[in-house]
Motif scaffolding. Structure first.
Motif, PDB file in Angstrom:
ATOM      1  N   PRO A  61       0.753  -1.269   0.024  1.00 33.86           N
ATOM      2  CA  PRO A  61      -0.047   0.002  -0.169  1.00 33.86           C
ATOM      3  C   PRO A  61       0.805   1.276   0.125  1.00 33.86           C
ATOM      4  O   PRO A  61       2.077   1.286   0.767  1.00 33.86           O
ATOM      5  N   ALA A  62       0.322   2.350  -0.614  1.00 32.27           N
ATOM      6  CA  ALA A  62       0.781   3.709  -0.667  1.00 32.27           C
ATOM      7  C   ALA A  62      -0.125   4.588  -0.324  1.00 32.27           C
ATOM      8  O   ALA A  62      -1.302   4.531  -0.403  1.00 32.27           O
ATOM      9  N   VAL A  63       0.236   5.890   0.105  1.00 32.81           N
ATOM     10  CA  VAL A  63      -0.627   6.900   0.519  1.00 32.81           C
ATOM     11  C   VAL A  63      -1.669   7.098  -0.630  1.00 32.81           C
ATOM     12  O   VAL A  63      -0.807   7.395  -1.954  1.00 32.81           O
ATOM     13  N   GLY A  64      -2.803   7.233  -0.607  1.00 33.87           N
ATOM     14  CA  GLY A  64      -3.659   7.516  -1.735  1.00 33.87           C
ATOM     15  C   GLY A  64      -4.445   6.216  -2.220  1.00 33.87           C
ATOM     16  O   GLY A  64      -5.331   6.393  -2.815  1.00 33.87           O
ATOM     17  N   ASP A  65      -3.820   5.212  -1.814  1.00 34.35           N
ATOM     18  CA  ASP A  65      -4.443   3.549  -2.174  1.00 34.35           C
ATOM     19  C   ASP A  65      -5.888   3.515  -1.390  1.00 34.35           C
ATOM     20  O   ASP A  65      -6.108   3.855  -0.567  1.00 34.35           O
ATOM     21  N   TRP A  66      -6.613   2.987  -2.309  1.00 31.98           N
ATOM     22  CA  TRP A  66      -7.909   2.500  -1.991  1.00 31.98           C
ATOM     23  C   TRP A  66      -7.933   1.077  -1.414  1.00 31.98           C
ATOM     24  O   TRP A  66      -7.005   0.028  -2.306  1.00 31.98           O
ATOM     25  N   ALA A  67      -8.167   0.454  -0.237  1.00 36.22           N
ATOM     26  CA  ALA A  67      -7.795  -0.867   0.192  1.00 36.22           C
ATOM     27  C   ALA A  67      -9.105  -1.385   0.572  1.00 36.22           C
ATOM     28  O   ALA A  67     -10.069  -0.804   1.088  1.00 36.22           O
ATOM     29  N   GLU A  68      -9.225  -2.914   0.559  1.00 37.22           N
ATOM     30  CA  GLU A  68     -10.199  -3.539   1.143  1.00 37.22           C
ATOM     31  C   GLU A  68      -9.776  -4.099   2.473  1.00 37.22           C
ATOM     32  O   GLU A  68      -8.644  -4.681   2.630  1.00 37.22           O
ATOM     33  N   VAL A  69     -10.420  -3.700   3.636  1.00 36.46           N
ATOM     34  CA  VAL A  69     -10.030  -3.755   5.159  1.00 36.46           C
ATOM     35  C   VAL A  69     -11.026  -4.586   5.687  1.00 36.46           C
ATOM     36  O   VAL A  69     -12.251  -4.615   5.713  1.00 36.46           O
ATOM     37  N   GLN A  70     -10.486  -5.119   6.926  1.00 34.57           N
ATOM     38  CA  GLN A  70     -11.578  -5.651   7.980  1.00 34.57           C
ATOM     39  C   GLN A  70     -11.332  -4.770   9.058  1.00 34.57           C
ATOM     40  O   GLN A  70     -10.049  -4.681   9.750  1.00 34.57           O
ATOM     41  N   LYS A  71     -12.138  -3.909   9.733  1.00 36.56           N
ATOM     42  CA  LYS A  71     -12.228  -3.025  10.735  1.00 36.56           C
ATOM     43  C   LYS A  71     -12.424  -3.764  12.276  1.00 36.56           C
ATOM     44  O   LYS A  71     -13.450  -4.399  12.074  1.00 36.56           O
ATOM     45  N   LEU A  72     -11.656  -3.434  13.033  1.00 38.38           N
ATOM     46  CA  LEU A  72     -11.650  -3.823  14.374  1.00 38.38           C
ATOM     47  C   LEU A  72     -12.143  -2.804  15.030  1.00 38.38           C
ATOM     48  O   LEU A  72     -11.459  -2.003  15.650  1.00 38.38           O
ATOM     49  N   ALA A  73     -13.148  -2.476  15.137  1.00 36.44           N
ATOM     50  CA  ALA A  73     -13.840  -0.957  15.601  1.00 36.44           C
ATOM     51  C   ALA A  73     -13.559  -0.691  16.813  1.00 36.44           C
ATOM     52  O   ALA A  73     -13.200   0.200  17.587  1.00 36.44           O
ATOM     53  N   ASP A  74     -13.650  -1.769  17.740  1.00 36.05           N
ATOM     54  CA  ASP A  74     -13.598  -1.664  19.307  1.00 36.05           C
ATOM     55  C   ASP A  74     -12.134  -1.170  19.692  1.00 36.05           C
ATOM     56  O   ASP A  74     -11.916  -0.730  20.557  1.00 36.05           O
ATOM     57  N   GLU A  75     -11.055  -1.703  18.783  1.00 30.86           N
ATOM     58  CA  GLU A  75      -9.884  -1.337  18.893  1.00 30.86           C
ATOM     59  C   GLU A  75      -9.353  -0.397  18.322  1.00 30.86           C
ATOM     60  O   GLU A  75      -8.102   0.145  18.265  1.00 30.86           O
ATOM     61  N   GLN A  76     -10.234  -0.007  17.303  1.00 35.71           N
ATOM     62  CA  GLN A  76      -9.878   1.210  16.408  1.00 35.71           C
ATOM     63  C   GLN A  76      -8.497   0.823  15.655  1.00 35.71           C
ATOM     64  O   GLN A  76      -7.727   1.614  15.217  1.00 35.71           O
ATOM     65  N   LYS A  77      -8.569  -0.522  15.159  1.00 40.19           N
ATOM     66  CA  LYS A  77      -7.504  -1.010  14.378  1.00 40.19           C
ATOM     67  C   LYS A  77      -8.239  -1.645  13.067  1.00 40.19           C
ATOM     68  O   LYS A  77      -9.448  -1.794  13.086  1.00 40.19           O
ATOM     69  N   ALA A  78      -7.389  -2.038  12.178  1.00 38.87           N
ATOM     70  CA  ALA A  78      -7.619  -2.534  10.891  1.00 38.87           C
ATOM     71  C   ALA A  78      -6.642  -3.428  10.456  1.00 38.87           C
ATOM     72  O   ALA A  78      -5.687  -3.459  10.506  1.00 38.87           O
ATOM     73  N   VAL A  79      -7.301  -4.460   9.587  1.00 41.85           N
ATOM     74  CA  VAL A  79      -6.479  -5.532   8.964  1.00 41.85           C
ATOM     75  C   VAL A  79      -6.640  -5.240   7.351  1.00 41.85           C
ATOM     76  O   VAL A  79      -7.574  -5.087   6.702  1.00 41.85           O
ATOM     77  N   ILE A  80      -5.771  -4.727   6.718  1.00 42.55           N
ATOM     78  CA  ILE A  80      -5.639  -4.619   5.159  1.00 42.55           C
ATOM     79  C   ILE A  80      -5.295  -5.995   4.399  1.00 42.55           C
ATOM     80  O   ILE A  80      -4.279  -6.673   4.664  1.00 42.55           O
ATOM     81  N   HIS A  81      -6.574  -6.261   3.467  1.00 36.05           N
ATOM     82  CA  HIS A  81      -6.406  -7.617   2.932  1.00 36.05           C
ATOM     83  C   HIS A  81      -6.193  -7.354   1.459  1.00 36.05           C
ATOM     84  O   HIS A  81      -5.225  -8.189   0.929  1.00 36.05           O
ATOM     85  N   ARG A  82      -6.295  -6.332   0.817  1.00 44.55           N
ATOM     86  CA  ARG A  82      -5.629  -6.007  -0.574  1.00 44.55           C
ATOM     87  C   ARG A  82      -5.949  -4.727  -0.967  1.00 44.55           C
ATOM     88  O   ARG A  82      -6.674  -3.763  -0.295  1.00 44.55           O
ATOM     89  N   VAL A  83      -5.101  -4.395  -1.925  1.00 46.28           N
ATOM     90  CA  VAL A  83      -5.101  -2.912  -2.481  1.00 46.28           C
ATOM     91  C   VAL A  83      -5.729  -2.876  -3.803  1.00 46.28           C
ATOM     92  O   VAL A  83      -5.521  -3.922  -4.619  1.00 46.28           O
ATOM     93  N   LEU A  84      -6.766  -2.135  -3.801  1.00 48.79           N
ATOM     94  CA  LEU A  84      -7.540  -2.029  -5.265  1.00 48.79           C
ATOM     95  C   LEU A  84      -6.785  -1.504  -6.391  1.00 48.79           C
ATOM     96  O   LEU A  84      -5.653  -0.982  -6.017  1.00 48.79           O
ATOM     97  N   PRO A  85      -7.014  -1.725  -7.546  1.00 52.36           N
ATOM     98  CA  PRO A  85      -6.503  -1.209  -8.752  1.00 52.36           C
ATOM     99  C   PRO A  85      -6.408   0.128  -8.638  1.00 52.36           C
ATOM    100  O   PRO A  85      -7.246   1.086  -8.297  1.00 52.36           O
ATOM    101  N   ARG A  86      -4.990   0.718  -8.969  1.00 48.56           N
ATOM    102  CA  ARG A  86      -5.030   2.183  -9.073  1.00 48.56           C
ATOM    103  C   ARG A  86      -5.060   2.841 -10.450  1.00 48.56           C
ATOM    104  O   ARG A  86      -4.812   2.214 -11.416  1.00 48.56           O
ATOM    105  N   LYS A  87      -5.684   3.937 -10.281  1.00 48.15           N
ATOM    106  CA  LYS A  87      -5.903   4.813 -11.573  1.00 48.15           C
ATOM    107  C   LYS A  87      -4.683   5.494 -11.712  1.00 48.15           C
ATOM    108  O   LYS A  87      -4.493   5.901 -13.168  1.00 48.15           O
ATOM    109  N   SER A  88      -3.827   5.768 -11.035  1.00 50.96           N
ATOM    110  CA  SER A  88      -2.548   6.549 -11.220  1.00 50.96           C
ATOM    111  C   SER A  88      -1.802   6.266 -10.187  1.00 50.96           C
ATOM    112  O   SER A  88      -2.083   5.748  -9.042  1.00 50.96           O
TER     113      SER A  88
END
Length: 352
Positions: A61-88
């Motif tokens: 992942p890079a800054v500006g990427d869109w990602a599919e994530v699993q949110k752990l709301a209680d801990e305010q943490k998340a797991v990044i599962h994949r990066v979506l296709p980039r337009k640039s």
């Protein structure tokens, strides 16, 4: 698409993940990430599957990427599962001897190529940034800072120099201190569009970010008066949401920009020279001693400067060299992969 995601610059051309699992990468610091879903920010890490499947630095992942994530709301943490296709994606050759691309920013609409109106301005360096920006899929805008420290005569002279290399590229001179030129700059910062600030240390990127956001979010340092060079202030890449809804990515200063790719953008960057090439008598003209060479005629007549032409040739050589290195690396990786497969098969059937 919900309003929260839209304000992060969601592009409708990206339809590859469920709405409630979407987030955008807003900060990258080594192996840790900060992401936002438009409402809540989370500290995130990569899933084990992601780490196993990633093969190059460009997969991460890079800054500006869109990602599919699993949110752990209680801990305010998340797991990044994949990066979506980039337009640039703005890519440079990573520092060091290793042949490896590094993504500076992803899914950007514009790149502000920031230079200061002092004696550290380098048009040859600017050509590199313009070339890399076009190659990224974004559009360049040249931003000349420290207008308050320059005379009107110097500003006109420098803009004329920049216009010679930034053909068709908007040029905006500004002062982050007095605010002069900021209204014009804001025209290139519409809501929900993503802009990356790129340039050397000491050109005023952090000061500009603070001015645009209306608060001190980035530390600034003085430059050396002797040579106008600055020290690194920004230490990581970070995305900010401006008051008007535009998205601004600040990046650490780069003294040298080593190109990763640029074959498809060199024609646009050097469109003045490419137009001359088309007028040469021979299609395979080397622009040296051939009769009817329009490039040599332009050099002799002063239509084209020798510095501009030599920069064009140098960048072509650099891109060709980089391509050879990348091809060699790819061949070695492919060879090693099949060696490993062969070794695993031998071990599998060894005791049968």
């Amino acid at each position: 698409m919900n309003k929260a995601i839209e304000k992060l610059g969601w592009d409708d051309s990206i339809r590859d993940a469920e709405n409630d699992k979407l987030a955008r990468i807003i900060t990258v610091q080594k192996n840790s990430y900060r992401i936002s879903d438009g409402e809540v920010e989370y500290f995130a890490h990569l899933s084990g599957k992601f780490l196993n499947q990633a093969t190059t630095a460009l997969d991460f992942p890079a800054v500006g990427d869109w990602a599919e994530v699993q949110k752990l709301a209680d801990e305010q943490k998340a797991v990044i599962h994949r990066v979506l296709p980039r337009k640039s994606q703005f890519i440079r050759q990573a520092a060091g001897l290793k042949t490896e691309g590094q993504i500076v920013a992803a899914n950007i609409d514009l790149v502000f190529i920031v230079n200061s109106l002092n004696h550290d301005l380098n048009v040859r360096r600017m050509e590199r940034y313009i070339l890399a920006t076009y190659e990224s899929g974004a559009s360049p805008v040249v931003v000349l800072t420290k207008l308050d420290e320059s005379t009107p005569e110097d500003v006109m002279r420098i803009i004329a120099q920049v216009e010679e290399v930034a053909i068709g590229v908007p040029i905006v001179a500004i002062s982050s201190i007095t605010g002069e030129g900021m209204e014009e700059l804001l025209k290139y910062l519409p809501a929900q569009k993503t802009v990356a600030l790129l340039g050397s240390s000491g050109v005023g990127k952090s000061t500009l970010v603070n001015k645009l956001l209306g608060e001190e979010v980035q530390e600034t340092k003085d430059i050396r008066e002797a040579d106008s060079k600055g020290r690194h202030t920004t230490t990581h890449r970070e995305m900010f949401i401006m008051p008007n809804g535009a998205l601004l990515i600040d990046t650490p200063g780069m003294r040298e920009l080593q190109l990763w790719d640029g074959d498809s953008a060199i024609d646009t960057t050097f469109q003045d020279i490419e137009a001359l090439v088309l007028e040469c008598r021979f299609t395979d003209c080397q622009h040296d001693t051939e009769p009817g060479c329009r490039v040599q005629e332009a050099l002799a007549a002063g239509e084209l400067t020798e510095e501009r032409f030599q920069s064009y040739l140098k960048l072509q050589r650099e891109l060709a060299y980089e391509k050879r290195k990348q091809d060699q690396k790819a061949r070695l990786e492919e060879k090693n992969k099949w060696k490993q497969v062969s070794k695993e098969l031998k071990n599998k059937y060894k005791f049968r």
